[in-house]
Design an enzyme around this catalytic site. Structure first.
Site, short mmCIF file in Angstrom:
data_model
loop_
_atom_site.label_atom_id
_atom_site.label_comp_id
_atom_site.label_asym_id
_atom_site.label_seq_id
_atom_site.Cartn_x
_atom_site.Cartn_y
_atom_site.Cartn_z
N ASN A 92 43.87 39.30 22.75
CA ASN A 92 44.95 38.88 23.66
C ASN A 92 44.54 37.81 24.67
O ASN A 92 45.14 37.68 25.73
CB ASN A 92 45.55 40.11 24.34
CG ASN A 92 44.50 40.97 25.01
OD1 ASN A 92 43.39 40.50 25.23
ND2 ASN A 92 44.84 42.19 25.35
N LYS A 139 38.90 34.98 26.84
CA LYS A 139 38.15 35.71 25.82
C LYS A 139 37.81 34.80 24.63
O LYS A 139 38.43 33.74 24.45
CB LYS A 139 38.98 36.92 25.36
CG LYS A 139 39.30 37.94 26.47
CD LYS A 139 40.05 39.14 25.90
CE LYS A 139 40.44 40.13 26.98
NZ LYS A 139 41.08 41.35 26.41
N1 UDP Z 1 42.60 47.05 23.51
C1 UDP Z 1 42.85 47.17 22.15
N2 UDP Z 1 43.66 48.19 21.71
C2 UDP Z 1 44.25 49.08 22.56
C3 UDP Z 1 43.98 48.95 23.94
C4 UDP Z 1 43.15 47.93 24.38
O1 UDP Z 1 42.37 46.37 21.34
O2 UDP Z 1 44.98 49.97 22.11
C5 UDP Z 1 41.73 45.96 23.98
C6 UDP Z 1 42.53 44.72 24.42
O3 UDP Z 1 41.76 43.56 24.12
C7 UDP Z 1 42.64 44.94 25.92
C8 UDP Z 1 41.30 45.59 26.24
O4 UDP Z 1 41.00 46.40 25.12
O5 UDP Z 1 42.88 43.74 26.60
C9 UDP Z 1 41.29 46.39 27.54
O6 UDP Z 1 42.30 47.38 27.51
P1 UDP Z 1 43.19 47.69 28.78
O7 UDP Z 1 43.97 48.94 28.50
O8 UDP Z 1 42.35 47.67 30.02
O9 UDP Z 1 44.26 46.48 28.79
P2 UDP Z 1 44.41 45.19 29.72
O10 UDP Z 1 44.04 45.60 31.13
O11 UDP Z 1 43.51 44.12 29.16
O12 UDP Z 1 45.87 44.79 29.61
#
Ligand code: UDP
Ligand code: MG
Length: 149
Positions: A123, A10
């Protein structure tokens, strides 16, 4: 089982110059890179990619973050990869750690390098959460002929 998965580095990680260390950690999992590209995501692509976040209060900030317009990141690049190997989805998810960098184990990629700023979990890395999600996401980011068999 042999699987494919989509990995995105990212904009936060790119601006922090973490690309090399992240690829090194992924390579050490013993998986094989099958496709790679440098891309500036369009808003349409970012929204399709994060369709699972529709209806959440942080969606707009996450989209801005993925387009490189958030918290002064000012880097519009995303590096996209397809990796393949035994249990690739699970292996990479374990290596990147929990979504929230504050909860991620310290030795994971997100635990080591992630940050929580203005409600967005910056992240560093995306990795598909399931083999089904992986195939949907690979088709969004790559043409079939761009991925080696
Ligand atoms: N994200 C965020 N706040 C939250 C949940 C998600 O900023 O409470 C962002 C974060 O960058 C995350 C992305 O949205 O990686 C996608 O969310 P997901 O729940 O799919 O998490 P991931 O699969 O990336 O662990
Ligand atoms: Mg996800």
């Amino acid at each position: 089982m042999k699987e494919r998965t989509l990995i995105l580095i990212k904009p936060d990680a790119i601006s922090k110059r973490l690309t090399g260390i992240i690829i090194d950690r992924i390579e050490r999992l013993g998986l094989d890179m099958k496709a790679a590209k440098v891309i500036a995501a369009t808003e349409e692509l970012a929204r399709k990619h994060y369709s699972n976040l529709e209806g959440t209060p942080f969606l707009e900030n996450v989209i801005a973050f993925m387009l490189g317009n958030f918290n002064g990141i000012e880097d519009h690049r995303i590096y996209a990869f397809v990796y393949e190997g035994e249990n690739a989805v699970e292996k990479i998810r374990a290596e990147i750690g929990s979504t929230n960098p504050e909860n991620a184990l310290p030795y994971t990629i997100r635990g080591s390098f992630g940050a929580l700023k203005n409600g967005v979990m910056q992240n560093c890395v995306h990795a598909s959460a399931s083999p089904l999600e992986a195939e949907r996401e690979i088709a969004l980011w790559f043409k079939p002929e761009e991925v080696l068999k």
